[in-house]
Design an enzyme around this catalytic site. Structure first.
Site, PDB file in Angstrom:
ATOM      1  N   TYR B 105      24.953  11.256  12.374  1.00 53.75           N
ATOM      2  CA  TYR B 105      25.011  10.978  13.814  1.00 53.75           C
ATOM      3  C   TYR B 105      23.835  10.104  14.225  1.00 53.75           C
ATOM      4  CZ  TYR B 105      28.554  14.548  15.049  1.00 53.75           C
ATOM      5  OH  TYR B 105      29.702  15.285  15.194  1.00 53.75           O
ATOM      6  N   TYR B 144      29.701  16.821   7.472  1.00 53.62           N
ATOM      7  CA  TYR B 144      28.242  16.823   7.487  1.00 53.62           C
ATOM      8  C   TYR B 144      27.667  18.237   7.470  1.00 53.62           C
ATOM      9  CZ  TYR B 144      26.467  17.952  12.202  1.00 53.62           C
ATOM     10  OH  TYR B 144      26.062  18.593  13.344  1.00 53.62           O
ATOM     11  N   ARG B 154      30.448  20.860   8.342  1.00 58.17           N
ATOM     12  CA  ARG B 154      31.535  20.692   9.301  1.00 58.17           C
ATOM     13  C   ARG B 154      32.641  19.872   8.642  1.00 58.17           C
ATOM     14  NH1 ARG B 154      31.856  20.783  14.300  1.00 58.17           N
ATOM     15  NH2 ARG B 154      33.657  22.001  13.656  1.00 58.17           N
ATOM     16  N   HIS B 157      35.294  15.492  11.935  1.00 59.98           N
ATOM     17  CA  HIS B 157      35.773  15.798  13.279  1.00 59.98           C
ATOM     18  C   HIS B 157      35.337  14.728  14.258  1.00 59.98           C
ATOM     19  CE1 HIS B 157      31.678  17.443  13.139  1.00 59.98           C
ATOM     20  NE2 HIS B 157      31.640  17.276  14.437  1.00 59.98           N
ATOM     21  N   HIS B 159      34.633  14.519  18.420  1.00 63.90           N
ATOM     22  CA  HIS B 159      34.516  15.267  19.672  1.00 63.90           C
ATOM     23  C   HIS B 159      35.301  14.556  20.759  1.00 63.90           C
ATOM     24  CE1 HIS B 159      31.098  17.939  18.491  1.00 63.90           C
ATOM     25  NE2 HIS B 159      30.853  16.950  17.636  1.00 63.90           N
TER      26      HIS B 159
END
Lengths: 178, 239
Positions: B105, B144, B154, B157, B159
């Site tokens: 991120y 990640y 995770r 995905h 958001h």
């Protein structure tokens, strides 16, 4: 399940990096959107500021949350006001709202998102200088009396109100489901 | 305007899902109070098309620094936003964010060692059209690792944040990709009690809408809370 109804998509946490999506300029991602949604300023005079700290169940400030504020338009205005604010490293948030007026109990609606919050939390802020109207508000009347204070801001000065929010614990804020 | 259809217990994750450790100190202990007069929450902000820039829905291009595309598997995500009464939700704002193809991120708190992509920011937004449809273009995010249980990763995905017409319809959720083995092992996903609800967050490969030699497509529909019927309420105009 009836065939003509669907189920809402379930909620998931916004996660610790919510600012990337909802306030990218604030997160240092420049040049994608000219301005972060919900961060425009009101003219002085019509604005009041609600300042508060967001706390977790251990009494620690929450520095990775985003709080949204929706204020319905009074009958005279064309549209309501939507604000978005990030809590700072000390868990402090600052929301600019239209000076509350009107005959009912003035209120603003809040929606709180963060890591560790599975379903966004809906709450309200009422104002201390409208005590008579607050007494007659049908929503406040249904809140257990010992928890009502968690929904009412306190006055700092003529332009500023203080409203801390506790996600959990002795002073847990009242949250709603519509 | 009538109220919203009541939430079905056991569909959304509970506030407290201890396997997702951050909920332990952030989940309210009291259940939420039902709003009998939700009139403020039944209105909401409206955003017009003049808000959007030309690249807002294209995460492959909208942060390009040197003219190059973001690195990773090129995908189209598209679908329809409807409410529980199967009515489309037109002209509503979707905002998305995600990690890059390596699972990294672009955020000051991110500590994962996978490399940043200089041409990828990770945010996008789009308005649904008059029939509730939307489309985005991005790269498939990587899985990640995160500091939860010690070896938690995770699933890939994206958001999603959706407004709807009413502030009370506001939805913040995550989209997963069908066939991902990490979905079954994720404490955040598994906080959702009903496997049908998890399936509703799982995007399906959509070969019919793949752009040949360019981008794969995934279909992801979103359902927002609907208004309940107003039989026997004092509303002559009905629903």
């Amino acid at each position: 399940m009836p065939s003509d109804t669907l189920r809402e998509s379930p909620s998931q946490t916004a996660g610790p990096y919510v600012h990337i999506g909802l306030m990218p300029n604030h997160a240092g991602i420049a040049g994608v959107y000219p301005v972060d949604l919900g961060t425009d300023r009101l003219p002085t005079g019509s604005r009041v500021t609600v300042v508060g700290t967001l706390f977790d169940g251990a009494g620690q400030p929450i520095s990775d949350a985003i709080i949204e504020c929706w204020q319905e338009a009074p009958a005279s205005a064309p549209s309501g006001r939507f604000t978005r604010a990030a809590t700072d490293p000390d868990g402090l948030f600052t929301l600019e709202v239209q000076r509350p007026t009107g005959s009912g109990a003035p209120q603003v609606c809040l929606f709180i998102m963060a890591r560790g919050i599975n379903v966004g939390l809906l709450t309200r802020v009422y104002f201390p200088d409208h005590a008579v109207a607050n007494e007659q508000d049908s929503v406040l009347a249904r809140v257990p009396p010992w928890r009502r204070h968690t929904l009412v801001a306190t006055t700092v000065d003529e332009h500023t109100f203080r409203h801390d929010i506790h996600l959990q614990g002795d002073n847990e804020t009242v949250f709603f489901e519509a | 305007m009538s109220g919203l259809i009541a939430r079905v217990p056991g569909w959304n994750p509970a506030a407290l899902t201890p396997d997702y450790r951050s909920t332990i100190l952030r989940a309210p202990k009291h259940p939420p109070l039902t709003l009998t007069d939700a009139s403020s929450e039944l209105t909401g902000p409206i955003f017009g098309h003049d808000l959007l820039g030309a690249l807002d829905n294209d995460l492959i291009r909208n942060f390009s620094q040197d003219g190059g595309d973001a690195i990773g598997q090129r995908i189209i995500i598209h679908g329809r936003v409807v409410d529980e009464n199967a009515r489309p939700v037109p002209n509503t704002l979707l905002e998305v964010w995600q990690a890059n193809a390596g699972g990294r991120y672009r955020h000051r708190r991110e500590g994962y060692i996978a490399a940043l992509d200089p041409n990828f920011g990770g945010c996008g937004r789009v308005l649904t059209d008059d029939d509730g449809h939307y489309a985005l273009r991005t790269v498939k995010p990587g899985a990640y690792p995160w500091p939860n249980g010690g070896n938690d990763w995770r699933p890939a995905h994206i958001h999603f944040s959706v407004f709807g017409r009413a502030f009370a319809q506001r939805l913040v959720t995550q989209m997963y990709f069908e066939g991902d083995p990490m979905i079954a092992q994720c404490p955040i996903v598994q906080g959702i009690p009903d496997p049908r609800a998890i399936d509703q967050l799982t995007a399906k490969l959509d070969r019919a809408n793949t752009i040949p030699m360019d981008a794969m497509a995934y279909r992801f529909d979103i359902v927002l809370r609907g208004h309940r019927s107003t039989f026997f309420e004092n509303r002559p105009e009905g629903n």
